[in-house]
Design a protein around this motif. Structure first.
Motif, PDB file in Angstrom:
ATOM      1  N   ARG A   3      44.612  85.981  34.011  1.00  0.00           N
ATOM      2  CA  ARG A   3      45.561  87.021  34.447  1.00  0.00           C
ATOM      3  C   ARG A   3      45.829  86.980  35.945  1.00  0.00           C
ATOM      4  N   HIS A   4      44.845  86.585  36.758  1.00  0.00           N
ATOM      5  CA  HIS A   4      44.965  86.808  38.201  1.00  0.00           C
ATOM      6  C   HIS A   4      44.955  85.551  39.073  1.00  0.00           C
ATOM      7  N   ALA A  12      47.044  82.978  39.433  1.00  0.00           N
ATOM      8  CA  ALA A  12      48.322  82.677  40.092  1.00  0.00           C
ATOM      9  C   ALA A  12      48.589  83.653  41.239  1.00  0.00           C
ATOM     10  N   GLU A  13      48.305  84.929  41.018  1.00  0.00           N
ATOM     11  CA  GLU A  13      48.509  85.924  42.078  1.00  0.00           C
ATOM     12  C   GLU A  13      47.599  85.651  43.270  1.00  0.00           C
ATOM     13  N   LEU A  14      46.339  85.327  43.012  1.00  0.00           N
ATOM     14  CA  LEU A  14      45.400  85.057  44.100  1.00  0.00           C
ATOM     15  C   LEU A  14      45.789  83.791  44.854  1.00  0.00           C
ATOM     16  N   ARG A  53      48.901  82.703  45.181  1.00  0.00           N
ATOM     17  CA  ARG A  53      50.090  83.084  45.970  1.00  0.00           C
ATOM     18  C   ARG A  53      49.671  83.844  47.224  1.00  0.00           C
ATOM     19  N   LEU A  54      48.699  84.748  47.082  1.00  0.00           N
ATOM     20  CA  LEU A  54      48.187  85.486  48.233  1.00  0.00           C
ATOM     21  C   LEU A  54      47.623  84.516  49.267  1.00  0.00           C
ATOM     22  N   ARG A 102      40.908  90.073  45.808  1.00  0.00           N
ATOM     23  CA  ARG A 102      41.877  89.944  46.915  1.00  0.00           C
ATOM     24  C   ARG A 102      41.156  89.920  48.253  1.00  0.00           C
ATOM     25  N   PHE A 107      53.135  91.848  47.708  1.00  0.00           N
ATOM     26  CA  PHE A 107      52.446  92.166  46.458  1.00  0.00           C
ATOM     27  C   PHE A 107      52.652  93.607  46.022  1.00  0.00           C
TER      28      PHE A 107
END
Length: 176
Positions: A16-17, A19-21, A23-24, A64, A128
């Motif tokens: 779930r996370h 890709a977001e991490l 990108r961050l 994060r 975000f």
């Protein structure tokens, strides 16, 4: 492959996370090639503490924060390495007083010019869409600190990019 409950839960969190991490990490370091490694390192650190973290409500905020700290460490190492290379290559110091106007048009380049603490607040708040509270939680600082750093970081972006471009970044109409 059989997973126990903890492994399956972590695998779901990872899926779930990740890709977001990543990108961050890319936005914080300005280095998309290193972003996947930083996200993977952060998730490895989480896996090592998963027995304690799996009951926590704010696992993503913690993740994060780990990415932010890893990005900060990478930037510091990179700066130290560039300084060493500069010392060996040149006896004269060539300082750049401000960003090149052409380079400042690129939002990612402008973000790289921001001090890290302001950059991480601006990225988490605007790229975000995290609330001030969630940003503070991820970074381990107060909501007031997030407000201050975000405001100052946005003001610096406006000076570098112009109010129209920086406004587009903050409202989500610009390139990210």
């Amino acid at each position: 492959m059989l997973f126990d409950d903890a492994s399956a839960e972590f695998h779901g969190f990872f899926e779930r996370h990740y890709a977001e991490l990543s990108r961050l990490a890319a936005l914080l370091t300005g280095d998309p090639d290193a972003a996947d490694d930083l996200a993977a390192d952060a998730l490895l650190a989480l896996w090592r503490r998963w027995d304690r973290l799996r009951a926590a409500e704010q696992r993503l905020a913690y993740a994060r924060g780990v990415v932010a700290e890893l990005a900060r460490a990478r930037i510091r190492r990179s700066v130290r390495e560039r300084r060493r290379i500069t010392l060996f290559r040149s006896t004269r110091s060539a300082r750049i007083e401000g960003p090149d106007a052409a380079a400042a048009v690129d939002v990612r380049t402008a973000l790289a010019w921001l001090p890290f603490r302001k950059r991480v607040c601006v990225v988490l708040r605007h790229a975000f869409d995290l609330s001030e509270r969630d940003t503070a939680l991820a970074l381990g600082v107060s909501v007031g600190t997030v407000r201050s750093r975000t405001s100052k970081g946005t003001a610096e972006l406006e000076r570098m990019l112009g109010a129209r471009v920086a406004g587009a970044l903050v409202t989500g109409r610009g390139s990210r």
